[in-house]
Design a protein around this motif. Structure first.
Motif, PDB file in Angstrom:
ATOM      1  N   MET A   9       0.823  -1.209   0.000  1.00  0.00           N
ATOM      2  CA  MET A   9       0.000   0.000   0.000  1.00  0.00           C
ATOM      3  C   MET A   9       0.859   1.262   0.000  1.00  0.00           C
ATOM      4  SD  MET A   9      -3.096  -0.883  -0.357  1.00  0.00           S
ATOM      5  CE  MET A   9      -4.059   0.542   0.071  1.00  0.00           C
ATOM      6  N   PHE A  10       1.999   1.223   0.703  1.00  0.00           N
ATOM      7  CA  PHE A  10       2.895   2.379   0.697  1.00  0.00           C
ATOM      8  C   PHE A  10       3.429   2.626  -0.711  1.00  0.00           C
ATOM      9  CE2 PHE A  10       6.963   4.527   1.032  1.00  0.00           C
ATOM     10  CZ  PHE A  10       6.639   5.582   1.864  1.00  0.00           C
ATOM     11  N   VAL A  11       3.889   1.573  -1.362  1.00  0.00           N
ATOM     12  CA  VAL A  11       4.406   1.705  -2.723  1.00  0.00           C
ATOM     13  C   VAL A  11       3.283   2.145  -3.664  1.00  0.00           C
ATOM     14  CG1 VAL A  11       5.409   0.431  -4.667  1.00  0.00           C
ATOM     15  CG2 VAL A  11       6.301   0.092  -2.351  1.00  0.00           C
ATOM     16  N   LEU A  12       2.105   1.588  -3.500  1.00  0.00           N
ATOM     17  CA  LEU A  12       0.963   1.972  -4.333  1.00  0.00           C
ATOM     18  C   LEU A  12       0.628   3.451  -4.160  1.00  0.00           C
ATOM     19  CD1 LEU A  12      -1.208   0.862  -6.285  1.00  0.00           C
ATOM     20  CD2 LEU A  12      -2.645   0.502  -4.283  1.00  0.00           C
ATOM     21  N   GLY A  13       0.673   3.942  -2.922  1.00  0.00           N
ATOM     22  CA  GLY A  13       0.404   5.359  -2.675  1.00  0.00           C
ATOM     23  C   GLY A  13       1.434   6.260  -3.321  1.00  0.00           C
ATOM     24  N   ALA A  14       2.702   5.883  -3.210  1.00  0.00           N
ATOM     25  CA  ALA A  14       3.761   6.680  -3.838  1.00  0.00           C
ATOM     26  C   ALA A  14       3.610   6.674  -5.355  1.00  0.00           C
ATOM     27  CB  ALA A  14       5.131   6.144  -3.436  1.00  0.00           C
ATOM     28  N   LEU A  15       3.307   5.520  -5.917  1.00  0.00           N
ATOM     29  CA  LEU A  15       3.126   5.427  -7.373  1.00  0.00           C
ATOM     30  C   LEU A  15       1.856   6.146  -7.825  1.00  0.00           C
ATOM     31  CD1 LEU A  15       4.252   1.738  -8.006  1.00  0.00           C
ATOM     32  CD2 LEU A  15       5.523   3.855  -8.461  1.00  0.00           C
ATOM     33  N   PHE A  16       0.814   6.099  -7.000  1.00  0.00           N
ATOM     34  CA  PHE A  16      -0.418   6.833  -7.323  1.00  0.00           C
ATOM     35  C   PHE A  16      -0.113   8.314  -7.484  1.00  0.00           C
ATOM     36  CE2 PHE A  16      -4.028   9.409  -5.950  1.00  0.00           C
ATOM     37  CZ  PHE A  16      -5.037   8.941  -6.775  1.00  0.00           C
ATOM     38  N   LEU A  49       2.885   9.685  -8.064  1.00  0.00           N
ATOM     39  CA  LEU A  49       3.859   9.908  -9.125  1.00  0.00           C
ATOM     40  C   LEU A  49       3.246   9.853 -10.509  1.00  0.00           C
ATOM     41  CD1 LEU A  49       6.867  10.478  -9.440  1.00  0.00           C
ATOM     42  CD2 LEU A  49       7.239   8.021  -9.614  1.00  0.00           C
ATOM     43  N   PHE A  50       2.361   8.880 -10.748  1.00  0.00           N
ATOM     44  CA  PHE A  50       1.841   8.687 -12.094  1.00  0.00           C
ATOM     45  C   PHE A  50       0.462   9.288 -12.335  1.00  0.00           C
ATOM     46  CE2 PHE A  50       4.922   5.165 -11.746  1.00  0.00           C
ATOM     47  CZ  PHE A  50       5.766   5.570 -12.769  1.00  0.00           C
ATOM     48  N   LEU A  51      -0.324   9.517 -11.301  1.00  0.00           N
ATOM     49  CA  LEU A  51      -1.662  10.056 -11.500  1.00  0.00           C
ATOM     50  C   LEU A  51      -1.805  11.479 -10.975  1.00  0.00           C
ATOM     51  CD1 LEU A  51      -3.332   7.003 -11.770  1.00  0.00           C
ATOM     52  CD2 LEU A  51      -5.031   8.704 -11.240  1.00  0.00           C
ATOM     53  N   ALA A  89       0.564  13.661  -9.613  1.00  0.00           N
ATOM     54  CA  ALA A  89       1.602  14.648  -9.927  1.00  0.00           C
ATOM     55  C   ALA A  89       1.393  15.315 -11.282  1.00  0.00           C
ATOM     56  CB  ALA A  89       2.994  14.024  -9.837  1.00  0.00           C
ATOM     57  N   PRO A  90       1.132  14.559 -12.359  1.00  0.00           N
ATOM     58  CA  PRO A  90       0.907  15.251 -13.636  1.00  0.00           C
ATOM     59  C   PRO A  90      -0.274  16.216 -13.595  1.00  0.00           C
ATOM     60  CG  PRO A  90       1.299  12.919 -14.021  1.00  0.00           C
ATOM     61  CD  PRO A  90       1.172  13.106 -12.540  1.00  0.00           C
ATOM     62  N   MET A  91      -1.350  15.815 -12.902  1.00  0.00           N
ATOM     63  CA  MET A  91      -2.510  16.706 -12.798  1.00  0.00           C
ATOM     64  C   MET A  91      -2.172  17.946 -11.969  1.00  0.00           C
ATOM     65  SD  MET A  91      -5.816  14.337 -12.276  1.00  0.00           S
ATOM     66  CE  MET A  91      -5.461  12.608 -12.225  1.00  0.00           C
ATOM     67  N   ALA A  92      -1.455  17.752 -10.884  1.00  0.00           N
ATOM     68  CA  ALA A  92      -1.097  18.880 -10.025  1.00  0.00           C
ATOM     69  C   ALA A  92      -0.189  19.865 -10.760  1.00  0.00           C
ATOM     70  CB  ALA A  92      -0.415  18.382  -8.754  1.00  0.00           C
ATOM     71  N   PHE A  93       0.790  19.352 -11.482  1.00  0.00           N
ATOM     72  CA  PHE A  93       1.698  20.254 -12.193  1.00  0.00           C
ATOM     73  C   PHE A  93       1.004  20.970 -13.345  1.00  0.00           C
ATOM     74  CE2 PHE A  93       5.070  17.705 -10.150  1.00  0.00           C
ATOM     75  CZ  PHE A  93       5.648  18.756  -9.467  1.00  0.00           C
ATOM     76  N   ASN A  94       0.091  20.294 -14.031  1.00  0.00           N
ATOM     77  CA  ASN A  94      -0.688  20.992 -15.065  1.00  0.00           C
ATOM     78  C   ASN A  94      -1.493  22.130 -14.445  1.00  0.00           C
ATOM     79  OD1 ASN A  94       0.212  19.493 -17.228  1.00  0.00           O
ATOM     80  ND2 ASN A  94      -1.436  18.000 -17.070  1.00  0.00           N
ATOM     81  N   PHE A  95      -2.074  21.874 -13.272  1.00  0.00           N
ATOM     82  CA  PHE A  95      -2.822  22.919 -12.584  1.00  0.00           C
ATOM     83  C   PHE A  95      -1.914  24.084 -12.210  1.00  0.00           C
ATOM     84  CE2 PHE A  95      -3.944  24.810  -8.481  1.00  0.00           C
ATOM     85  CZ  PHE A  95      -5.157  25.414  -8.822  1.00  0.00           C
ATOM     86  N   PHE A  96      -0.752  23.777 -11.609  1.00  0.00           N
ATOM     87  CA  PHE A  96       0.164  24.837 -11.187  1.00  0.00           C
ATOM     88  C   PHE A  96       0.620  25.683 -12.367  1.00  0.00           C
ATOM     89  CE2 PHE A  96       1.526  22.007  -7.456  1.00  0.00           C
ATOM     90  CZ  PHE A  96       0.583  22.583  -6.636  1.00  0.00           C
ATOM     91  N   LEU A  97       0.957  25.038 -13.462  1.00  0.00           N
ATOM     92  CA  LEU A  97       1.441  25.772 -14.628  1.00  0.00           C
ATOM     93  C   LEU A  97       0.343  26.617 -15.256  1.00  0.00           C
ATOM     94  CD1 LEU A  97       3.734  23.054 -16.234  1.00  0.00           C
ATOM     95  CD2 LEU A  97       4.427  25.054 -14.909  1.00  0.00           C
ATOM     96  N   SER A  98      -0.870  26.066 -15.364  1.00  0.00           N
ATOM     97  CA  SER A  98      -1.961  26.838 -15.956  1.00  0.00           C
ATOM     98  C   SER A  98      -2.443  27.935 -15.015  1.00  0.00           C
ATOM     99  CB  SER A  98      -3.120  25.927 -16.342  1.00  0.00           C
ATOM    100  OG  SER A  98      -3.725  25.383 -15.199  1.00  0.00           O
ATOM    101  N   PHE A  99      -2.419  27.694 -13.711  1.00  0.00           N
ATOM    102  CA  PHE A  99      -2.834  28.703 -12.746  1.00  0.00           C
ATOM    103  C   PHE A  99      -1.911  29.907 -12.805  1.00  0.00           C
ATOM    104  CE2 PHE A  99      -2.767  30.691  -8.548  1.00  0.00           C
ATOM    105  CZ  PHE A  99      -4.122  30.930  -8.356  1.00  0.00           C
TER     106      PHE A  99
END
Length: 184
Positions: free
Chosen positions: A50-57, A59-61, A63-73
């Motif tokens: 579960m720890f690895v799954l959370g970190a991968l969640f 990293l792959f899901l 993080a890209p959404m958060a960075f797109n938000f930060f850049l567009s904001f």
């Protein structure tokens, strides 16, 4: 150099998480009764996974959404281009991977609370709205960026994992009752 050190540290923590969780659980197991120790052997691989799954969640899901938000904001709302440095990026990603990894331990915590008798499944179901409010607060504090987007990206899986913990506890309770009925 510090970026390499941070990446190495977090990668090492994620890769060694099964051993780290094994050591933590064995420390806890020393104070448990023999019948309670068997849960430790089930919890170790589940906890590490579960720890690895959370970190991968994150990293792959998330993080890209958060960075797109930060850049567009920054560009669209404030009118200023975002200027992320490598150090800021790595700090954000490593902290959030740890936060998500720890947050994914929620089903285990719920299961342990129910199995030890500290909380009943009925109580957990009755206090859902308060738990959701508490999780929203924890998510707001745990996300260093302070934006609503990161909060929601942590809150949704955290609450889902809470419900998973209740479900797993209910299934274990049902199995234990069936075993008692069969023995009787």
């Amino acid at each position: 150099f510090m970026s390499y050190m941070k990446i190495s540290f977090i990668a090492g923590l994620i890769l060694t998480s099964p051993w780290v969780f094994y050591q933590l659980w064995m420390f806890v197991a020393a104070g448990l009764y023999p019948q309670e120790r068997r849960y430790v052997h089930i919890a170790i691989p589940f906890s590490a996974g579960m720890f690895v799954l959370g970190a991968l969640f994150f990293l792959f899901l998330a993080a890209p959404m958060a960075f797109n938000f930060f850049l567009s904001f920054g560009a669209n709302v404030v009118g200023v281009a975002s200027n992320w440095t490598l150090q800021q990026y790595i700090s954000f990603v490593t902290i959030m991977m740890l936060v998500f990894g720890l947050a994914f331990q929620t089903p285990i915590a719920v299961f342990i609370l129910v199995r030890t008798g500290l909380v009943s499944i009925v109580t957990l179901r009755n206090v859902r709205k308060y738990v959701l409010l508490g999780m929203a607060f924890v998510s707001a504090v745990a996300t260093p960026s302070g934006d609503i987007y990161s909060l929601i990206l942590l809150l949704i899986p955290l609450y889902g994992l809470y419900e998973l913990g209740i479900l797993l506890s209910g299934l274990a309770d049902k199995k234990a009752r069936q075993k008692e009925q069969a023995a009787a």
